[in-house]
Design a protein around this motif. Structure first.
Motif, PDB file in Angstrom:
ATOM      1  N   VAL A 129       0.928  -1.115  -0.024  1.00 44.34           N
ATOM      2  CA  VAL A 129      -0.037   0.008   0.129  1.00 44.34           C
ATOM      3  C   VAL A 129       0.950   1.104  -0.066  1.00 44.34           C
ATOM      4  CG1 VAL A 129      -1.846   1.328   1.328  1.00 44.34           C
ATOM      5  CG2 VAL A 129      -1.915  -1.273   1.096  1.00 44.34           C
ATOM      6  N   LYS A 144      -2.339   7.130   3.204  1.00 44.05           N
ATOM      7  CA  LYS A 144      -2.111   6.032   2.492  1.00 44.05           C
ATOM      8  C   LYS A 144      -3.172   5.797   1.206  1.00 44.05           C
ATOM      9  CE  LYS A 144      -4.704   3.032   5.365  1.00 44.05           C
ATOM     10  NZ  LYS A 144      -4.706   1.725   6.193  1.00 44.05           N
ATOM     11  N   GLU A 145      -2.921   5.120   0.374  1.00 45.01           N
ATOM     12  CA  GLU A 145      -3.830   4.997  -0.857  1.00 45.01           C
ATOM     13  C   GLU A 145      -4.709   4.069  -0.631  1.00 45.01           C
ATOM     14  OE1 GLU A 145      -3.034   5.103  -5.628  1.00 45.01           O
ATOM     15  OE2 GLU A 145      -1.754   3.797  -4.518  1.00 45.01           O
ATOM     16  N   GLN A 146      -5.999   4.253  -0.838  1.00 44.57           N
ATOM     17  CA  GLN A 146      -7.071   3.400  -0.690  1.00 44.57           C
ATOM     18  C   GLN A 146      -7.970   3.329  -1.807  1.00 44.57           C
ATOM     19  OE1 GLN A 146      -9.680   3.961   2.914  1.00 44.57           O
ATOM     20  NE2 GLN A 146      -8.921   1.983   3.518  1.00 44.57           N
TER      21      GLN A 146
END
Length: 185
Positions: A129, A144-146
């Protein structure tokens, strides 16, 4: 371009140990553009054109992170002569040979309409992630990328020295535990 002055470079390696470099270089109008190249075994090949969202704004603070064949780059773009910047992330689409926004909106923590300057941007993958850490208005932020967006991992500190030009970094140990280095007051 050997006739222009490049600056602010960073390097990362893909799963095949191919080096990728991101850097800042002025265009013909003197506006700093963000570029990426990789070494193909005999030459450096540019990956797409300028990453800048707005080619009239100066790019700075580039960072790069690679997880296997997933390549992500972050940078800031600033309005010339003002202390107002946006923070962007793009990923390399190797099928179409283009950079695509990882998040269409700026990651800047403050009000997008108010001046602020995200600095010292770091990228890193933790458990595959993407995480982004940066310094803005005397605070350190982590996201964080989600899916197709980024979510807050929290504000790391709210009393960081703005005059120290503190370096921020993220690294992962074998257990995938993130570490962030900063100068705190």
């Amino acid at each position: 371009d050997g006739t222009k002055s490049a600056a602010d470079s960073a390097i990362a390696f893909d799963g095949s140990n191919t080096p990728y470099v991101v850097w800042v270089e002025p265009d013909g109008s003197g506006i700093n553009q963000i570029s990426v190249s990789h070494f193909n075994g005999s030459n450096w090949a540019q990956d797409g054109g300028s990453l800048n969202i707005d080619a009239t704004k100066n790019g700075s603070n580039p960072a790069i992170a690679i997880n296997g064949s997933t390549i992500k780059v972050s940078w800031t773009e600033c309005i010339p002569n003002l202390n107002d910047c946006q923070l962007y992330v793009k990923g390399w689409d190797s099928t179409n040979s283009i950079w695509t926004p990882a998040n269409p909106n700026s990651l800047k923590a403050g009000d997008p309409g108010l001046p602020s300057r995200p600095n010292d941007v770091s990228l890193g993958f933790i458990n595959q992630v993407l995480h982004v850490v940066w310094h803005e208005n005397a605070s350190v932020y982590a996201r964080k990328e989600q899916g197709n967006t980024f979510v807050s991992v929290g504000t790391v500190s709210t009393v960081v020295s703005t005059s120290s030009n503190a370096a921020f970094g993220s690294a992962a140990t074998g257990s995938q535990v993130p570490f962030i280095t900063l100068v705190d007051n």
